[in-house]
Write a protein that holds these residues in place. Structure first.
Motif, PDB file in Angstrom:
ATOM      1  N   TYR A 216       0.835  -1.201   0.000  1.00 17.34           N
ATOM      2  CA  TYR A 216       0.000   0.000   0.000  1.00 17.34           C
ATOM      3  C   TYR A 216       0.869   1.250   0.000  1.00 17.34           C
ATOM      4  CZ  TYR A 216       1.127   0.023   4.965  1.00 17.34           C
ATOM      5  OH  TYR A 216       1.782   0.019   6.162  1.00 17.34           O
TER       6      TYR A 216
ATOM      7  N   ALA B  30     -11.593  -4.088  12.077  1.00 16.02           N
ATOM      8  CA  ALA B  30     -12.795  -4.199  11.251  1.00 16.02           C
ATOM      9  C   ALA B  30     -12.647  -5.429  10.371  1.00 16.02           C
ATOM     10  CB  ALA B  30     -12.982  -2.952  10.391  1.00 16.02           C
TER      11      ALA B  30
ATOM     12  N   ALA C 120     -13.782  -5.381   7.280  1.00 18.81           N
ATOM     13  CA  ALA C 120     -13.584  -4.820   5.938  1.00 18.81           C
ATOM     14  C   ALA C 120     -12.823  -3.509   6.087  1.00 18.81           C
ATOM     15  CB  ALA C 120     -14.921  -4.568   5.245  1.00 18.81           C
ATOM     16  N   VAL C 121     -12.010  -3.170   5.111  1.00 11.72           N
ATOM     17  CA  VAL C 121     -11.217  -1.944   5.193  1.00 11.72           C
ATOM     18  C   VAL C 121     -12.108  -0.700   5.270  1.00 11.72           C
ATOM     19  CG1 VAL C 121     -10.926  -1.574   2.710  1.00 11.72           C
ATOM     20  CG2 VAL C 121      -9.114  -0.849   4.298  1.00 11.72           C
ATOM     21  N   THR C 122     -13.343  -0.812   4.811  1.00 12.40           N
ATOM     22  CA  THR C 122     -14.279   0.306   4.857  1.00 12.40           C
ATOM     23  C   THR C 122     -15.024   0.394   6.186  1.00 12.40           C
ATOM     24  OG1 THR C 122     -15.924  -1.104   3.785  1.00 12.40           O
ATOM     25  CG2 THR C 122     -14.637   0.344   2.359  1.00 12.40           C
ATOM     26  N   GLY C 123     -14.780  -0.560   7.104  1.00 16.62           N
ATOM     27  CA  GLY C 123     -15.431  -0.535   8.405  1.00 16.62           C
ATOM     28  C   GLY C 123     -16.698  -1.362   8.413  1.00 16.62           C
ATOM     29  N   PRO C 124     -17.454  -1.283   9.460  1.00 14.11           N
ATOM     30  CA  PRO C 124     -17.307  -0.372  10.591  1.00 14.11           C
ATOM     31  C   PRO C 124     -16.146  -0.774  11.499  1.00 14.11           C
ATOM     32  CG  PRO C 124     -19.111  -1.886  11.011  1.00 14.11           C
ATOM     33  CD  PRO C 124     -18.623  -2.163   9.609  1.00 14.11           C
ATOM     34  N   TRP C 125     -15.506   0.241  12.088  1.00 12.78           N
ATOM     35  CA  TRP C 125     -14.355   0.044  12.961  1.00 12.78           C
ATOM     36  C   TRP C 125     -14.815   0.016  14.419  1.00 12.78           C
ATOM     37  CZ3 TRP C 125      -9.597  -0.942  11.014  1.00 12.78           C
ATOM     38  CH2 TRP C 125      -9.425  -0.717   9.655  1.00 12.78           C
TER      39      TRP C 125
ATOM     40  N   ARG D 144      -6.186  -0.524  12.613  1.00 13.71           N
ATOM     41  CA  ARG D 144      -5.679   0.838  12.536  1.00 13.71           C
ATOM     42  C   ARG D 144      -5.553   1.378  13.944  1.00 13.71           C
ATOM     43  NH1 ARG D 144     -10.914   4.315  10.308  1.00 13.71           N
ATOM     44  NH2 ARG D 144     -12.100   4.260  12.258  1.00 13.71           N
TER      45      ARG D 144
END
Length: 112
Positions: free
Chosen positions: A43, A80, A82-87, A109
């Motif tokens: 990344y 999470a 998924a990288v998009t959350g929810p966190w 994170r």
């Protein structure tokens, strides 16, 4: 340069030809390109220049069958599916944080 080890991640800055750190001015539509010499880059991390809070850099590795996550500078570890959350906050997590690996994807994170 590559770290030379599987699951051994190194963070290094993008540099200009003269060895100084690369500054990218973003605004409107911008295309970023970089050429890698070797290895497996996972990344890019874009960090605001002159910001008051440095981002927490996570180091994630495998040790004695456990996923071990370390970071410096405080902050709260979140995870999470998924990288998009929810966190969500990882209860009681402090650096180094160890957890058993699973077949499911997990993202982490640190927020300050």
């Amino acid at each position: 340069p590559g770290s030379g080890g599987w699951s051994q991640n190194d963070i290094f800055p993008m540099l200009n030809d003269d060895g100084t750190r690369k500054v990218v001015h973003l605004g409107g539509t911008v295309t970023l390109r970089w050429q890698m010499d070797n290895g497996d880059q996972d990344y890019l991390l874009l960090v605001p220049v002159g910001g008051t809070v440095a981002p927490a850099m996570l180091n994630i590795g495998l040790q004695d069958g456990q996923v071990v996550i370390t970071w410096e500078g405080g902050g709260t570890l979140q995870s999470a599916d998924a990288v998009t959350g929810p966190w969500a906050e990882v209860p009681g997590a402090a650096s180094p944080y160890a957890t058993a690996p699973t077949d499911a994807a997990k993202f982490y994170r640190v927020v300050k």
